[in-house]
Design a protein around this motif. Structure first.
Motif, PDB file in Angstrom:
ATOM      1  N   GLY A  75       0.800  -1.224   0.000  1.00  0.00           N
ATOM      2  CA  GLY A  75       0.000   0.000   0.000  1.00  0.00           C
ATOM      3  C   GLY A  75       0.830   1.270   0.000  1.00  0.00           C
ATOM      4  O   GLY A  75       0.318   2.345  -0.343  1.00  0.00           O
ATOM      5  N   ILE A  76       2.119   1.169   0.354  1.00  0.00           N
ATOM      6  CA  ILE A  76       2.949   2.372   0.457  1.00  0.00           C
ATOM      7  C   ILE A  76       3.171   3.051  -0.898  1.00  0.00           C
ATOM      8  O   ILE A  76       2.982   4.269  -1.023  1.00  0.00           O
ATOM      9  N   PRO A  77       3.570   2.315  -1.970  1.00  0.00           N
ATOM     10  CA  PRO A  77       3.697   2.990  -3.271  1.00  0.00           C
ATOM     11  C   PRO A  77       2.374   3.582  -3.758  1.00  0.00           C
ATOM     12  O   PRO A  77       2.376   4.609  -4.453  1.00  0.00           O
ATOM     13  N   VAL A  78       1.270   2.938  -3.391  1.00  0.00           N
ATOM     14  CA  VAL A  78      -0.043   3.481  -3.760  1.00  0.00           C
ATOM     15  C   VAL A  78      -0.246   4.832  -3.092  1.00  0.00           C
ATOM     16  O   VAL A  78      -0.662   5.805  -3.736  1.00  0.00           O
ATOM     17  N   VAL A  96      -0.748  -4.939 -10.024  1.00  0.00           N
ATOM     18  CA  VAL A  96       0.377  -5.852  -9.810  1.00  0.00           C
ATOM     19  C   VAL A  96       0.322  -6.438  -8.397  1.00  0.00           C
ATOM     20  O   VAL A  96       0.599  -7.635  -8.200  1.00  0.00           O
ATOM     21  N   SER A  97      -0.058  -5.627  -7.422  1.00  0.00           N
ATOM     22  CA  SER A  97      -0.105  -6.119  -6.040  1.00  0.00           C
ATOM     23  C   SER A  97      -1.146  -7.225  -5.875  1.00  0.00           C
ATOM     24  O   SER A  97      -0.937  -8.178  -5.116  1.00  0.00           O
ATOM     25  N   LEU A  98      -2.260  -7.133  -6.586  1.00  0.00           N
ATOM     26  CA  LEU A  98      -3.276  -8.186  -6.517  1.00  0.00           C
ATOM     27  C   LEU A  98      -2.751  -9.503  -7.066  1.00  0.00           C
ATOM     28  O   LEU A  98      -2.997 -10.580  -6.498  1.00  0.00           O
ATOM     29  N   ARG A 229      -1.841  -4.729 -16.895  1.00  0.00           N
ATOM     30  CA  ARG A 229      -0.819  -5.711 -17.241  1.00  0.00           C
ATOM     31  C   ARG A 229       0.181  -5.883 -16.099  1.00  0.00           C
ATOM     32  O   ARG A 229       0.478  -4.946 -15.374  1.00  0.00           O
ATOM     33  N   PHE A 230       0.713  -7.080 -15.997  1.00  0.00           N
ATOM     34  CA  PHE A 230       1.748  -7.334 -14.988  1.00  0.00           C
ATOM     35  C   PHE A 230       3.043  -6.666 -15.432  1.00  0.00           C
ATOM     36  O   PHE A 230       3.524  -6.893 -16.538  1.00  0.00           O
ATOM     37  N   ALA A 235       6.502  -4.785  -9.881  1.00  0.00           N
ATOM     38  CA  ALA A 235       6.489  -5.919  -8.957  1.00  0.00           C
ATOM     39  C   ALA A 235       7.754  -5.929  -8.098  1.00  0.00           C
ATOM     40  O   ALA A 235       7.702  -6.199  -6.880  1.00  0.00           O
ATOM     41  N   LYS A 236       8.882  -5.606  -8.714  1.00  0.00           N
ATOM     42  CA  LYS A 236      10.145  -5.547  -7.977  1.00  0.00           C
ATOM     43  C   LYS A 236      10.085  -4.484  -6.890  1.00  0.00           C
ATOM     44  O   LYS A 236      10.532  -4.702  -5.755  1.00  0.00           O
ATOM     45  N   THR A 237       9.513  -3.331  -7.220  1.00  0.00           N
ATOM     46  CA  THR A 237       9.385  -2.250  -6.231  1.00  0.00           C
ATOM     47  C   THR A 237       8.476  -2.667  -5.077  1.00  0.00           C
ATOM     48  O   THR A 237       8.792  -2.442  -3.906  1.00  0.00           O
ATOM     49  N   LEU A 238       7.343  -3.285  -5.417  1.00  0.00           N
ATOM     50  CA  LEU A 238       6.417  -3.732  -4.375  1.00  0.00           C
ATOM     51  C   LEU A 238       7.072  -4.754  -3.449  1.00  0.00           C
ATOM     52  O   LEU A 238       6.923  -4.678  -2.223  1.00  0.00           O
ATOM     53  N   LEU A 239       7.795  -5.706  -4.034  1.00  0.00           N
ATOM     54  CA  LEU A 239       8.468  -6.715  -3.221  1.00  0.00           C
ATOM     55  C   LEU A 239       9.587  -6.102  -2.395  1.00  0.00           C
ATOM     56  O   LEU A 239       9.830  -6.510  -1.256  1.00  0.00           O
TER      57      LEU A 239
END
Length: 457
Positions: A75-78, A96-98, A229-230, A235-239
């Protein structure tokens, strides 16, 4: 029509207070049905059943804490992109988070379910409560995807400034949980497994309602095929942000597992006292957690807007609220701990009641250190320094392990009571200088107009 709310302008204290209250009510509801689970089990199924539920508390925190930490991190990047008004990238992050959450939650559910019995044996769970503890823990692990998605969707909705909606869904879920608890335990006679089933079903309903509401009511979330789209880069940033937050909870939980294992070895009575005391303590400390979550959103939005000075204003405002609440809970628990303990056990269980009271009296004296921990840790995470915040969890883990290995064998349940307070102090000793470092760095980067982004240490 639902609207998103910015926290980048206006006095910090009323903004944070207004945002925190629905969070607090939601957390209180979560703790309420945790209390109800334990109370119904203890009153209707007996002390051994209550101990069965409590024997795996720290393991549940290990797994669900990792999931919840990841969700908070996602949720932080959001929040940051919302604060920067980069809505297209924000929608891509959500999509991407979903997808990441689906893969992660199913994988975690499968692996933990397979290892469930081995985990309980490793924790030295007493044989007379092993079967019940296994049933409760297995159902909880199977329900991990429901918990994961509810917390992710709630985190996204909160990132948009709306902390009220998740509360209403959680209210419905709590009522359902209480009804299902009574039905599964008293009517269907499913024992402690029934309590876990009731909780999983209730959280699943909350997740579904959050998803439907979020996409039907927030116009800002209507995305294009390209945004859905994925994207490996996102995804790397979220992880990068989410996994350290999850690991921070897990690292903290490792120390809790060591502490609970040491307590389990003291016998069923100590396990039951620990279970009831932890349920009561968690109910009262959720205010600190709510303040911390509010600060993560507040600091994330103001970071995205390039206003680090407002983050310091938020720290001062939340610290004031925390101190007032800590003083209130100190008086309440010092006077009323023994009455709260009677929710779970009969008056004849004098040893359990005395141990529960002792645990709560010691804990409430150290609540200000916990409040400071939550405020600083979530603020640091909100501006993207999740790796740094994770080390505070390491400090907690080391403190709990030392208490478990050396203090509990020597002093018994008294040392167990000091396990959490020593961990909170150790974390604060790390977090105070860490926040000073982060805040100074943010101010320098704003002056040079260089984005901190997600490359923060």
């Amino acid at each position: 029509m639902a609207t998103s709310k910015e926290m980048t302008a206006g006095p910090a204290l009323p903004l944070i207070l207004k945002f925190t209250l629905p969070l607090l009510l939601g957390n209180l509801l979560q703790q309420t049905y945790s209390l109800v689970d334990a109370a119904i089990v203890g009153k209707f199924l007996g002390i051994n059943a209550l101990a069965s539920v409590g024997a795996s508390t720290s393991v549940v925190f290990l797994i669900l804490g990792f999931c919840n930490g990841c969700c908070g991190g996602f949720g932080i990047p959001v929040a940051q992109k919302f604060g920067a008004r980069d809505y297209s990238t924000m929608r891509s992050y959500i999509s991407v988070s979903l997808k990441l959450s689906l893969v992660m939650s199913v994988t975690i559910a499968v692996v933990t379910s397979i290892l469930c019995a081995d985990i309980l044996r490793m924790m030295r769970t007493p044989e007379n409560i092993f079967e019940g503890a296994y049933a409760y823990l297995l159902v909880t692990f199977i329900g991990v995807p429901f918990t994961f998605f509810y917390n992710l969707l709630s985190s996204i909705i909160r990132a948009l400034g709306d902390s009220k909606t998740p509360f209403w869904f959680l209210l419905l879920s709590t009522v359902l949980n209480i009804v299902l608890d009574l039905f599964c335990i008293l009517v269907l006679d499913w024992g402690v497994a029934g309590a876990a089933i009731a909780t999983v079903i209730s959280q699943g309903l909350s997740a579904v309602l959050c998803y439907i509401y979020m996409y039907r009511k927030f116009d800002i979330l209507q995305s294009s095929p390209k945004e859905r789209r994925f994207q490996p880069r996102l995804a790397k940033t979220l992880l990068y942000i989410g996994v350290p937050m999850g690991l921070q909870f897990s690292i903290t939980a490792i120390g809790s597992i060591m502490l609970q294992s040491a307590n389990n070895a003291l016998g069923t009575a100590c396990v039951a006292a620990f279970t009831s005391a932890m349920r009561i303590k968690m109910f009262f400390i959720c205010t600190f957690e709510s303040l911390g979550i509010a600060m993560a959103t507040y600091s994330g939005q103001n970071y995205g807007a390039g206003k680090p000075e407002r983050i310091w204003q938020g720290i001062k405002a939340s610290a004031l609220m925390m101190i007032v609440y800590a003083a209130f809970t100190f008086v309440l628990l010092m006077l009323g701990a023994k009455y709260f303990a009677l929710i779970f056990v009969d008056p004849s269980e004098t040893e359990i009641l005395l141990d529960t009271e002792l645990f709560l009296h010691i804990s409430c004296m150290f609540f200000p250190t916990l409040g400071l921990l939550c405020i600083l840790r979530y603020t640091i995470q909100g501006v993207g320094f999740t790796n740094l915040a994770m080390f505070s969890g390491v400090a907690e883990m080391i403190a709990r392990i030392l208490v478990s290995l050396y203090a509990v064998p020597a002093f018994g349940f008294l040392a167990v009571c000091y396990g959490d307070p020593m961990a909170w102090i150790a974390a604060d000793l790390f977090l105070v200088p860490a926040f000073i470092y982060v805040y100074r760095r943010l101010k320098r980067q704003v002056l040079t107009n260089s984005p901190v982004a997600q490359t923060a240490a």
